[in-house]
Scaffold this active site. Structure first.
Site, PDB file in Angstrom:
ATOM      1  N   GLY A 144       0.779  -1.241   0.000  1.00  0.00           N
ATOM      2  CA  GLY A 144       0.000   0.000   0.000  1.00  0.00           C
ATOM      3  C   GLY A 144       0.806   1.283   0.000  1.00  0.00           C
ATOM      4  N   SER A 145       0.206   2.324   0.588  1.00  0.00           N
ATOM      5  CA  SER A 145       0.800   3.669   0.537  1.00  0.00           C
ATOM      6  C   SER A 145       0.520   4.420   1.838  1.00  0.00           C
ATOM      7  CB  SER A 145       0.180   4.443  -0.633  1.00  0.00           C
ATOM      8  OG  SER A 145      -1.213   4.604  -0.416  1.00  0.00           O
ATOM      9  N   ILE A 184      -9.265  13.151  -0.946  1.00  0.00           N
ATOM     10  CA  ILE A 184      -9.160  13.211   0.520  1.00  0.00           C
ATOM     11  C   ILE A 184      -9.509  14.605   1.027  1.00  0.00           C
ATOM     12  CG2 ILE A 184      -7.571  13.065   2.503  1.00  0.00           C
ATOM     13  CD1 ILE A 184      -6.182  10.767   1.144  1.00  0.00           C
ATOM     14  N   MET A 318      -4.275   5.268  -7.152  1.00  0.00           N
ATOM     15  CA  MET A 318      -4.235   4.658  -5.817  1.00  0.00           C
ATOM     16  C   MET A 318      -5.663   4.478  -5.331  1.00  0.00           C
ATOM     17  SD  MET A 318      -1.005   6.500  -4.056  1.00  0.00           S
ATOM     18  CE  MET A 318       0.652   5.883  -4.332  1.00  0.00           C
ATOM     19  N   LEU A 319      -6.293   3.427  -5.807  1.00  0.00           N
ATOM     20  CA  LEU A 319      -7.703   3.184  -5.506  1.00  0.00           C
ATOM     21  C   LEU A 319      -7.874   1.743  -5.049  1.00  0.00           C
ATOM     22  CD1 LEU A 319      -9.185   4.915  -8.688  1.00  0.00           C
ATOM     23  CD2 LEU A 319      -9.228   5.804  -6.348  1.00  0.00           C
ATOM     24  N   HIS A 444     -38.024   4.498 -13.663  1.00  0.00           N
ATOM     25  CA  HIS A 444     -38.496   5.865 -13.436  1.00  0.00           C
ATOM     26  C   HIS A 444     -39.325   5.895 -12.153  1.00  0.00           C
ATOM     27  CE1 HIS A 444     -40.016   9.860 -14.206  1.00  0.00           C
ATOM     28  NE2 HIS A 444     -41.224   9.412 -13.885  1.00  0.00           N
TER      29      HIS A 444
HETATM   30  P1  NAI Z   1      -4.565  13.605  -4.815  1.00  0.00           P
HETATM   31  O1  NAI Z   1      -3.317  13.313  -5.555  1.00  0.00           O
HETATM   32  O2  NAI Z   1      -5.845  13.059  -5.289  1.00  0.00           O
HETATM   33  O3  NAI Z   1      -4.756  15.192  -4.683  1.00  0.00           O
HETATM   34  C1  NAI Z   1      -3.755  16.013  -4.129  1.00  0.00           C
HETATM   35  C2  NAI Z   1      -3.948  17.437  -4.579  1.00  0.00           C
HETATM   36  O4  NAI Z   1      -3.009  18.233  -3.876  1.00  0.00           O
HETATM   37  C3  NAI Z   1      -3.696  17.644  -6.064  1.00  0.00           C
HETATM   38  O5  NAI Z   1      -4.802  18.308  -6.626  1.00  0.00           O
HETATM   39  C4  NAI Z   1      -2.423  18.507  -6.069  1.00  0.00           C
HETATM   40  O6  NAI Z   1      -2.415  19.431  -7.138  1.00  0.00           O
HETATM   41  C5  NAI Z   1      -2.494  19.224  -4.743  1.00  0.00           C
HETATM   42  N1  NAI Z   1      -1.202  19.681  -4.221  1.00  0.00           N
HETATM   43  C6  NAI Z   1      -0.048  18.962  -4.180  1.00  0.00           C
HETATM   44  N2  NAI Z   1       0.937  19.690  -3.606  1.00  0.00           N
HETATM   45  C7  NAI Z   1       0.401  20.903  -3.273  1.00  0.00           C
HETATM   46  C8  NAI Z   1       0.920  22.086  -2.665  1.00  0.00           C
HETATM   47  N3  NAI Z   1       2.177  22.162  -2.243  1.00  0.00           N
HETATM   48  N4  NAI Z   1       0.091  23.139  -2.500  1.00  0.00           N
HETATM   49  C9  NAI Z   1      -1.209  23.054  -2.904  1.00  0.00           C
HETATM   50  N5  NAI Z   1      -1.741  21.949  -3.482  1.00  0.00           N
HETATM   51  C10 NAI Z   1      -0.956  20.883  -3.670  1.00  0.00           C
HETATM   52  O7  NAI Z   1      -4.239  13.155  -3.311  1.00  0.00           O
HETATM   53  P2  NAI Z   1      -5.141  12.857  -2.027  1.00  0.00           P
HETATM   54  O8  NAI Z   1      -6.449  13.557  -2.066  1.00  0.00           O
HETATM   55  O9  NAI Z   1      -4.222  13.099  -0.890  1.00  0.00           O
HETATM   56  O10 NAI Z   1      -5.419  11.309  -2.155  1.00  0.00           O
HETATM   57  C11 NAI Z   1      -4.330  10.383  -2.186  1.00  0.00           C
HETATM   58  C12 NAI Z   1      -4.654   9.181  -3.011  1.00  0.00           C
HETATM   59  O11 NAI Z   1      -5.669   8.437  -2.390  1.00  0.00           O
HETATM   60  C13 NAI Z   1      -5.141   9.563  -4.387  1.00  0.00           C
HETATM   61  O12 NAI Z   1      -4.572   8.696  -5.329  1.00  0.00           O
HETATM   62  C14 NAI Z   1      -6.626   9.359  -4.307  1.00  0.00           C
HETATM   63  O13 NAI Z   1      -7.188   8.992  -5.543  1.00  0.00           O
HETATM   64  C15 NAI Z   1      -6.750   8.243  -3.282  1.00  0.00           C
HETATM   65  N6  NAI Z   1      -8.005   8.371  -2.570  1.00  0.00           N
HETATM   66  C16 NAI Z   1      -9.156   8.099  -3.211  1.00  0.00           C
HETATM   67  C17 NAI Z   1     -10.360   8.280  -2.586  1.00  0.00           C
HETATM   68  C18 NAI Z   1     -11.587   7.991  -3.339  1.00  0.00           C
HETATM   69  O14 NAI Z   1     -11.531   7.314  -4.360  1.00  0.00           O
HETATM   70  N7  NAI Z   1     -12.735   8.488  -2.916  1.00  0.00           N
HETATM   71  C19 NAI Z   1     -10.468   8.772  -1.239  1.00  0.00           C
HETATM   72  C20 NAI Z   1      -9.200   9.052  -0.658  1.00  0.00           C
HETATM   73  C21 NAI Z   1      -8.027   8.859  -1.317  1.00  0.00           C
END
Ligand code: NAI
Length: 466
Positions: A144-145, A184, A318-319, A444
């Protein structure tokens, strides 16, 4: 002689699903887990607990609007954060037991402790009750991560927090600044905003939800969240934290201008990094890429014979569901079958209200690939069930190939789209056209009829919009 046919390291949705699948196929399997409970990030600190909190806060939010539906005294309602957290913990504990039950009943041996690669064909496990060596024909790494830490503002668990703490706060922060408008940031930002926190989301890019979504779709979602009181500061790159009169303030840079956002809690959600620490990767000679992810071929094979990897620890979205698909396919390959993952049909969902969901290509991506596309859109304002259920915020967008009419992608903003996107996935899995969707009978009244209408709109034949 090997004790096991397969040792899986990591019991998240990738690892435990692979273990069950391999056991179903007749392999002798061990599942190694360092944490006290099974289920990994998704079940313990990710998908599931966040969904429990989103549900609790949705109930609160809807109950407060009860007056409109004839409910008396809704304005006097209060909430108890500790009780919400207790409900979340109960949900997680029930599923922890469920995963343990399913794996052990399938004959998978659960081995507690930190697993690392030993000599070829060996996994060494350091547990509370001592060390153990597992001899095995195959090893699957599904470790994982973890949340990425910004180097200039380390997690302290109090002011600068990760999602792990963001799902377990003891009280509602007056002001929360969220760094990152990905899944997130938006989900946890929604949870705390609904409970009354003044939430500001600071995002480096100029749109929310990440690059998978078209600007019109992301804009619709942003408008909905803004109406709920969440503020967005886009195009702003975070630079650090400084002490302020109110406590601390997050600093950011937008086009050379310094911005400051006072906060009680700063939730950093800027992505996640692959977990390979403690795995003995370097000593074993396991090949990693420039981002620390395990390099695999098209069959989940690493550079080490008999060692495979899947899920967040390898490249790709990362899903949890991507990891599960890989887990099944990898177990099938190890058992001598022909496992396969269709990476073109992996849905993505942000579980806010409205939910934001997509599968396949966006209009932007399809055009960038030189494809000629036809697009159909339907606004939920035109859907009867949406009107009857206070759910008119959002739209459905279908992107189809202009020549063949094949559905290339679907994007959705609206209540319940996390469930609706499954219909789009099924159509795409079978190579369906927009006309196939348009000619499918949808019940519907349902909000999902908007998907059918958007598919009709591809050929300008929507019945319920002009
Ligand atoms: P993410 O990669 O989806 O989004 C991170 C965001 O932070 C990006 O839009 C990026 O441009 C921004 N960012 C990065 N550095 C920055 C900075 N210094 N200043 C301002 N903005 C900045 O990452 P997130 O939301 O942390 O999720 C991590 C992983 O977990 C992702 O791959 C996500 O798809 C997965 N995940 C999926 C969920 C779901 O499917 N519902 C729920 C939670 C996590």
């Amino acid at each position: 002689m090997s004790q096991f046919d397969l040792v899986v390291i990591g019991s998240g949705p990738g690892g435990y699903v692979a273990a069950i699948k391999a056991a179903q196929l007749g392999l002798k399997v061990a599942l190694v887990e360092k944490d006290p409970t099974l289920g990994g990030t998704c079940l313990n600190v990710g998908c599931i607990p966040s969904k429990a909190l989103l549900h609790s806060t949705e109930v609160w939010h809807l109950a407060r609007e009860g007056k409109k539906h004839g409910l008396q005294g809704a304005e006097k309602l209060t909430f108890d954060v500790a009780a919400m957290m207790a409900n979340k913990d109960k949900v997680v504990a029930q599923l922890n037991k469920g995963v343990e039950f399913l794996t052990t009943k399938r004959g998978v041996e659960i081995v507690r402790g930190l697993g690392r690669l030993g000599k070829p064909g060996q996994v060494l496990v350091r547990g509370a009750s001592g060390d153990r060596t597992l001899d095995t024909k195959n090893i699957l790494i599904a470790t994982g991560s973890s949340p990425i830490e910004l180097p200039f503002m380390k997690f302290d668990g109090e002011t600068v927090i990760s999602s792990d703490q963001g799902i377990a706060l003891p009280s509602v922060p007056e002001r929360m600044v969220v760094v990152g408008a990905g899944a997130i940031g938006l989900e946890l930002g929604s949870v705390w905003a609904r409970l009354g926190s003044q939430v500001t989301v600071v995002e480096m890019l100029t749109s929310i939800c990440g690059p998978a979504y078209d600007p019109d779709v992301a804009k619709a979602a942003q408008g909905a969240f803004e109406k709920q009181g969440i503020k967005f500061e886009l195009g702003a790159k975070v630079t650090g934290v400084k002490k302020s009169a109110a406590g601390v303030a997050l600093t950011a840079d937008r086009d050379g201008k310094v911005l400051e956002f006072p906060a009680n809690r700063i939730l950093v959600a800027v992505g996640r990094k692959a977990n390979t620490t403690g795995l003995g990767a370097v000593e074993a000679g396991l090949k990693l890429d420039e981002r620390g992810r395990i390099v695999i071929d098209g069959h989940f094979k690493t550079n080490l014979p008999g060692v495979y990897a899947i899920g967040d620890v390898v490249a790709g979205p990362m899903l949890a569901h991507k990891a599960e698909e890989e887990g099944v396919a990898c177990a099938e390959n190890i058992a001598g079958k022909h496992g396969h993952v269709n990476y073109a049909v992996i849905p993505g969902v942000v579980y806010t209200d409205p939910e934001v969901a997509c599968v396949g290509m966006s209009e932007t991506e399809a055009k960038a690939k030189g494809l000629e596309v036809k697009v159909g859109k339907f606004q939920l304002q035109g859907n009867g069930r949406a009107i009857a259920s206070d759910a008119t915020t959002g739209l459905i967008k279908v992107i189809a190939d202009a020549k063949t009419d094949k559905v290339l992608g679907v994007q959705m903003v609206g209540r319940g789209t996390s469930e609706m996107i499954a219909a789009a996935c099924a159509h795409m899995e079978y190579g369906g056209s927009a006309e196939d969707v348009a000619r499918t009978c949808f019940a519907h009244p349902t909000i999902s009829e908007s998907f059918k209408e958007a598919a009709m709109a591809v050929s300008k034949s929507s019945i319920h919009s002009l």
